[in-house]
Scaffold this active site. Sequence first.
Site, PDB file in Angstrom:
ATOM      1  N   GLY A 150       0.833  -1.198   0.000  1.00  0.00           N
ATOM      2  CA  GLY A 150       0.000   0.000   0.000  1.00  0.00           C
ATOM      3  C   GLY A 150       0.865   1.243   0.000  1.00  0.00           C
ATOM      4  O   GLY A 150       2.011   1.216   0.466  1.00  0.00           O
ATOM      5  N   GLU A 169      -3.768   3.173   5.304  1.00  0.00           N
ATOM      6  CA  GLU A 169      -3.603   4.206   4.268  1.00  0.00           C
ATOM      7  C   GLU A 169      -4.467   5.433   4.562  1.00  0.00           C
ATOM      8  O   GLU A 169      -4.035   6.569   4.339  1.00  0.00           O
ATOM      9  CB  GLU A 169      -3.922   3.634   2.877  1.00  0.00           C
ATOM     10  CG  GLU A 169      -3.049   2.456   2.439  1.00  0.00           C
ATOM     11  CD  GLU A 169      -1.547   2.673   2.604  1.00  0.00           C
ATOM     12  OE1 GLU A 169      -1.091   3.825   2.519  1.00  0.00           O
ATOM     13  OE2 GLU A 169      -0.828   1.691   2.842  1.00  0.00           O
ATOM     14  N   HIS A 212      -2.725   7.597   6.883  1.00  0.00           N
ATOM     15  CA  HIS A 212      -1.730   8.445   6.208  1.00  0.00           C
ATOM     16  C   HIS A 212      -2.375   9.734   5.719  1.00  0.00           C
ATOM     17  O   HIS A 212      -1.791  10.818   5.834  1.00  0.00           O
ATOM     18  CB  HIS A 212      -1.131   7.725   4.999  1.00  0.00           C
ATOM     19  CG  HIS A 212       0.063   6.861   5.318  1.00  0.00           C
ATOM     20  ND1 HIS A 212       1.191   7.360   5.925  1.00  0.00           N
ATOM     21  CD2 HIS A 212       0.301   5.548   5.101  1.00  0.00           C
ATOM     22  CE1 HIS A 212       2.074   6.363   6.068  1.00  0.00           C
ATOM     23  NE2 HIS A 212       1.556   5.263   5.587  1.00  0.00           N
ATOM     24  N   GLN A 214       3.078  10.009   1.080  1.00  0.00           N
ATOM     25  CA  GLN A 214       4.363   9.292   1.191  1.00  0.00           C
ATOM     26  C   GLN A 214       5.325   9.630   0.056  1.00  0.00           C
ATOM     27  O   GLN A 214       6.528   9.397   0.173  1.00  0.00           O
ATOM     28  CB  GLN A 214       4.138   7.773   1.235  1.00  0.00           C
ATOM     29  CG  GLN A 214       3.486   7.324   2.541  1.00  0.00           C
ATOM     30  CD  GLN A 214       3.331   5.820   2.584  1.00  0.00           C
ATOM     31  OE1 GLN A 214       2.422   5.263   1.992  1.00  0.00           O
ATOM     32  NE2 GLN A 214       4.246   5.152   3.272  1.00  0.00           N
TER      33      GLN A 214
END
Length: 169
Positions: A45, A135, A138, A50
């Site tokens: 993922g 995710e 994030h 990122q």
Amino acid sequence: MIHKILRHGADVLHHPSTLVTNVTPEIQSLIDDMVQTMYSANGIGLAAPQIGVALRIFVVDLSVGQNIDDLIIFVNPILTKKEGTQLEEEGCLSLPGFNSKIIRPEKATVTGLNREGGSHTIEATGLLARAFQHEIDHLDGKLFVDRLKGLQKSLILRRVKKLSRTGKW
Ligand code: ZN
């Protein structure tokens, strides 16, 4: 294009990302870069922050590119339902070398847009449900270490600090 994956400490990883207003060709090319970058890092993922882009997009593929049907793309994902609990080891491409057991809901339903800008909903369990939640974290500016407490958390943060100090992060 393969991008550099940012690590814990990079500003963009610690702030919430913004909604995508339109799935334009530029957004689609960003998504393609994210998929390439995820595969090149052998990850399951990757979230846009990122690679330094503060937009609400993530890609997940539990097969790491082995099965084309396993690639899942979400733009502006929303966690609409969660159920149960699971406790499993979790790692992150932005925290290489570290992992911890993290409690997450066992089931998660996520709704959002796909690569073409159409809406889709996926009901996930187990590892896929965990990946979705990791995710989405994030996109909210959170890494798995932020879900830890006490000694477990400070141990990782201390080791990361030491690595950054010595230029190894
Ligand atoms: Zn991660």
